[in-house]
Each structure stands twice: as C-alpha cells, then as structure tokens.
Write a protein that holds these residues in place. Sequence first.
Motif, short mmCIF file in Angstrom:
data_model
loop_
_atom_site.label_atom_id
_atom_site.label_comp_id
_atom_site.label_asym_id
_atom_site.label_seq_id
_atom_site.Cartn_x
_atom_site.Cartn_y
_atom_site.Cartn_z
N SER A 86 0.86 -1.18 0.00
CA SER A 86 0.00 0.00 0.00
C SER A 86 0.90 1.23 0.00
N SER A 124 2.22 4.64 -2.84
CA SER A 124 2.18 5.05 -4.25
C SER A 124 2.53 3.87 -5.16
N ALA A 151 -6.13 -2.83 2.65
CA ALA A 151 -5.15 -1.85 2.16
C ALA A 151 -4.14 -1.51 3.25
N THR A 152 -3.68 -2.53 3.91
CA THR A 152 -2.69 -2.29 4.97
C THR A 152 -1.31 -2.11 4.37
N MET A 153 -0.49 -1.34 5.03
CA MET A 153 0.92 -1.30 4.68
C MET A 153 1.58 -2.59 5.19
N ALA A 167 6.81 1.22 3.92
CA ALA A 167 6.46 -0.19 4.11
C ALA A 167 7.71 -1.02 4.36
N LEU A 185 10.81 1.85 -3.46
CA LEU A 185 10.71 3.24 -3.94
C LEU A 185 11.21 4.13 -2.82
N ASN A 220 11.61 7.31 -1.63
CA ASN A 220 11.23 8.72 -1.87
C ASN A 220 11.24 9.54 -0.59
N ASP A 263 9.45 9.60 1.91
CA ASP A 263 8.14 10.22 2.15
C ASP A 263 7.09 9.11 2.27
N LEU A 264 6.08 9.37 3.09
CA LEU A 264 4.89 8.51 3.09
C LEU A 264 3.97 9.09 2.01
N ASN A 265 4.41 8.92 0.78
CA ASN A 265 3.97 9.74 -0.34
C ASN A 265 2.48 9.66 -0.62
C1 LIG Z 1 -0.65 -0.28 8.66
C2 LIG Z 1 -0.96 0.97 7.92
N1 LIG Z 1 -0.63 2.18 8.45
C3 LIG Z 1 -0.91 3.31 7.76
C4 LIG Z 1 -1.52 3.27 6.54
C5 LIG Z 1 -1.83 4.54 5.78
N2 LIG Z 1 -0.95 4.62 4.62
C6 LIG Z 1 -1.32 4.18 3.39
S1 LIG Z 1 -0.14 4.38 2.24
C7 LIG Z 1 0.88 5.12 3.33
C8 LIG Z 1 2.22 5.64 2.91
C9 LIG Z 1 3.13 4.57 2.47
O1 LIG Z 1 4.41 5.11 2.35
P1 LIG Z 1 5.52 4.34 1.60
O2 LIG Z 1 5.54 2.92 1.98
O3 LIG Z 1 6.80 5.10 1.78
O4 LIG Z 1 5.05 4.40 0.08
P2 LIG Z 1 4.96 5.72 -0.84
O5 LIG Z 1 3.52 6.11 -0.88
O6 LIG Z 1 5.85 6.75 -0.28
O7 LIG Z 1 5.45 5.23 -2.18
C10 LIG Z 1 0.30 5.19 4.60
C11 LIG Z 1 0.94 5.81 5.79
C12 LIG Z 1 -1.89 1.99 6.05
N3 LIG Z 1 -2.53 1.83 4.89
N4 LIG Z 1 -1.57 0.87 6.75
#
Ligand SMILES: Cc1ncc(C[n+]2csc(CCOP(=O)(O)OP(=O)(O)O)c2C)c(N)n1
Length: 594
Positions: free
Chosen positions: A389, A391, A415-417, A444, A473, A475, A477-479
């Motif tokens: 989950s 970008s 849609a869990t990370m 993630a 990826l 980046n 950022d929690l993009n």
């Molecule tokens: C366990 C959990 N915590 C928080 C979220 C909310 N969430 C969804 S996507 C995301 C950001 C993910 O960041 P990253 O893995 O860096 O991917 P990026 O979007 O930066 O490519 C978050 C915080 C989630 N879906 N699941």
Amino acid sequence: MPTVSDHLVERLSAWGVKRIYGYPGDGINGIMGALDRHSDRVEFIQVRHEEMAAFNACAHAKFTGEVGVCLATSGPGAIHLLNGLYDAKLDHQPVVAIVGQQARAALGGHYQQEVDLVSLFKDVAHEYVHMALEAAQIRHLVDRSIRIALAERTVTCIIVPNDLQEADAVETPPHKHGTIHSSIDYTRPRVVPHEDDLRRAVDVLNAGERVAMLVGQGALHATDEVIEVAEILGAGVAKALLGKAAVPDDVPFVTGGIGLLGTKPSWDMMMDCDTLLMVGSSFPYSEFLPEEGQARGVQIDIDGRMLGIRYPTEVNLVGDSAETLRALIPHLQPKTDRSWRQRIEDGVREWWQILEARAHNEADPINPQLVFWELSKRLPDGCILTADSGSAANWFARDIKLRRGMMASLSGTLATMGPGVPYAIAAKFAHPDRVVVALVGDGAMQMNGMSELITIAKYWKRWSDPRLIVMVLNNHDLNQVTWEQRAMQGDPKFEASQDLPDVPYARYAELLGLKGIRVDDPDQVGAAWDQALGADRPVVLEAITDPDVPPLPPHISLEQARAMLSALAKGDVDRRGVIRQTLRDKVEEFIPRR
Ligand SMILES: Cc1ncc(C[n+]2csc(CCOP(=O)(O)OP(=O)(O)O)c2C)c(N)n1
Ligand SMILES: [Mg+2]
C-alpha cells in the motif's frame, strides 16, 4: 504415545497442509515439538513477526487456492497475528490461525500472557473460533476450521492451551453421547444460477448498446470467459485491483484499473456505459461507477452477501464467475454495432501512450513511473508480483502490463501497509521456480520489509530459482498519504508525519548476503532491472524516486484540484516540485497523438 500436538499436526497434514508460517513461544512449545517430529510432512517457516506469518498464510491462499496456516503463541504472539488475519478476511482468503494459550488450570487467574483469545479473535474469525478443552476435540477442531475457512473463504482460529498440547492424543473419540465424529475432504461446489435467472441477465445484456464489464478477483480463473463475453457484447473490461491478473493488460479492450488507482479509459467507459456487468468484484468506490439510473446492471458473485451493494444492479446472480459466464454465452447476441468497442479501444491505446509519456517525464532524480514502466517490459513469463500500500500500488495498477499466466496481489480491501515482502516470500515458497517481484515503498520497507529480508536471507537457497526482487521506492516520504492530505484535505505536507529517514536499503541487503542495487539515474533504470532479473540470488533494488510526482486519480475532480491548490498556497514544502510534476503529467493527456 502420540500427543495432542502430534495428532494436530498429523491431521493438518492429512488435509494437505505442507507448510506453516509462525513464530514460537511457550504457549505453543508442545506444537513446536510435534512439528519437529513431523518435519518430513509439514514444514515450519520461521518469520520475524507473527503479523508476517499471517500475511504469508494469506498470500499462500492467494497464490495457490489452498488454505494458508499460521501459528503463534498465546498473548503477544496471538495479538501480533491480527492485522494479517484481517487482511485475509477482508480479501476473502481461507486462512487458519492456530494459537497457544496458557494452561487450562490457570485460565481466569490473571495469569502471565493470559489474554481472552476467544474474544480477541471473535471478530476476525467469527465464522469459527474455538478453544480446545479436551484432547478429543482436536480432530473436529482441525476438520472444521479448515473446512469452514475453505467453504466461507475466510479466517478461522483454533486455540490450544499449552498443557493440553502435551496430553495424550485422542485420535478417535469414543462412540458415545456427546462426542463428535468428523472427517476430512472438502470439494468446491459447482455454483451456477437457475436458467430463469440467467435469462433475466441475458435480457439486460442483450438490450444494452454500450456494455461495460468490471471484473475482480472472483474472475481470476475466468480469463477466457470474460474475454469471450466482452467480445460478444462489444464491451470493454475494467479491473478492480485484486482482479488485475484476471485479464491480461495487452488485450486491446481491457481498460485497466478503476478508482483512485485507475485509468482514464475505465473512467470514461463507466461514465458513458448503458449497461454494467460486474463479475467477482466488490470494488467499493461508487463515484467511479455509473450514476444510479444511468446503466442497467447485472452482477455475478460466488457469495450472495456481496451482491447488489455497490450499484443497484437489476439482476444479481449467485454463481461461480467462469461457470456463470459460460452458461450466459450461448444466449448472448453479438453486438453488430462495434462503435462503442472502437471508442474504448481508441481510449485504451491513447492511455498507454499517455502512461509511456508520463513515465518518461523528467523528475528529480527518478520518476517512479519509469521504474514500473521499465519493469513491465521485462516481466518474465509466469512471474508473480506483489505490491504494498502506498504510491507503489498506483504505479503497479497503472503502469504494469500483466500477461497471461502471471499472478499479482496486494492487500486489496484492508489496504494495509506491510504485506509486500511477506506476500513475496510466501509466493516463493509456493512457486519456487517462478520469479517474484515485490514493489514496496520505503515506509512499508521500514515497517515490515526490512526485517523480512532476514527471512529471505535465511531461506532463499531452498528455492530452485532464487530470484526474488524487492524493489523499494526510496522517496523519503509517506507519499501516498502526503498526496491524499493535499488533494482531499487541502493541507500542505506535514513534515513531522510524512518525512521518512533515509535508509541505505541496497547496502542493508548486501549486509545480509543478498544483492543490493541502488539506482538514482533515470538512464540506468532499465539496466538495474536487467541486473536484478539476472542475479543469482534475491535482490533489493533501491530506486531513488521523486515524491513530487503525483499519484493522481485518472480524473481529478474540481474539488480535489481546489484542495490541492489551497494546500500549495498554504506553503507546502515541496511546492515547486509538485506544481511542476502535476502540470507535466496533466499536459500529457492533452497532447494530440497519432
Ligand atoms: C498499517 C498501515 N498504516 C498506515 C496506513 C496509511 N498509509 C497508506 S499508504 C501510506 C504511505 C506509504 O508510504 P511508503 O511505503 O513510503 O510508500 P509511498 O507512498 O511513499 O510510495 C500510509 C501511511 C496503512 N494503509 N496501513
Ligand atoms: Mg515512501
């Protein structure tokens, strides 16, 4: 004398279970002993965290169709399983969780690690959660937990107190009042609607002039049938995320994903269709489906509970997607006017050109879309993809062209990370001869992926083809959420919550004995993939990507555009880059093409 635990493991084995993912603890020492004694029949895979074991079990189910099994100790281990179990439950996967408990005599005594596990699992495993109190229960607890998981495509749970695990087995309960006499064997039924109901569906489909199909994971085994029906009806086929592998992306009338992660041709098709045929999908976002009244609808789902909740469909058929489509086919009249189909195909062709152009837009340093675009061209036959989950899920949904025979999954509903890497590990255990690629964000990776690299390092030599690529990826950022905050809330980037610390993922992989590749030059992305796909061991491919490239929905609404402008006006730290990249990507849609 076999123990209850020996009996438990033997019964699982008799059901065909060959692998259990888990983590030990004193709540399950008896079961661990039995797994050791039966290691020729059931393999125990040690992960870093029980949540991973649950993700592994879910992915095993997703990539094999078999039941997945995970094992955790009482108290903390059991609690750790939960998120992975919810992932399985929400995506309708058959998973059995086996957990330990403190000794029967201690229960109710505020004992160490005593947690009311029946209550804890009551929601996630509501179809079946039971604690064994007697040796004679083990046989039917195993039989029922597996059969119910398979029949209901859900999560079930058995709880075994640690003292009972070491008691003498009762393999066959005595023939007397108050005993249960259960058996193994489960076969999936053939589920086809009645002829009258098929007729009602046929009438709707034959009357339509502009038919749109939406297929989900329930259609993963119905590729030929979906294509044939779409051919006859002159329809286009959009795919919900979990159904991405249901129909190959190189079919000219496949419009690709739908929703926030979807495509423009899917959007256009849904907005203009007069008939909607949904097959095995519970895609939730109604704003991406036709407006009520715009289209007449038919829905097919194996689970009657999932019917008629996303669009007010007129005909709701409980049925297996392949069987039901096959039953419909002889009655469908070929649409002679192919102009609708032509429009869809034109839109699809143009969309792929837009994606290609977007992938090649300059970014700082690498455009994340380019990473996916370059992978897509190189996907080996029969590969398995997982995405996390974030970008990555957007680019996976849009830029990857899956071909026939490939599999792909992610956490579709929860849609869990965090499942990207554990899913990939389970895919490798289930299909050691296939190339597996996990597509994950740095968030993630920091959450779960990095520790599961240790699991990969531990086991990869067992896989006949060692290629497992974890693409990160990077980046910083929690993009995905940064963009959601901009587009939905109109808030600027909140650095305290969104910025991620830099971590040298490729170097970390090397430390573990894996291969690490770091790429920060767009011209080197293709070569990096070639190197990863040619490696003699698992690889972490770390791509330094630009967080300012927007994972925009295919069609930004006016409200979202306004929200984004207001976010930028409030002084978003990445403002300049954001405006530049958003414009670049939008412009691609308006450039006329051959
Ligand atoms: C366990 C959990 N915590 C928080 C979220 C909310 N969430 C969804 S996507 C995301 C950001 C993910 O960041 P990253 O893995 O860096 O991917 P990026 O979007 O930066 O490519 C978050 C915080 C989630 N879906 N699941
Ligand atoms: Mg990130």
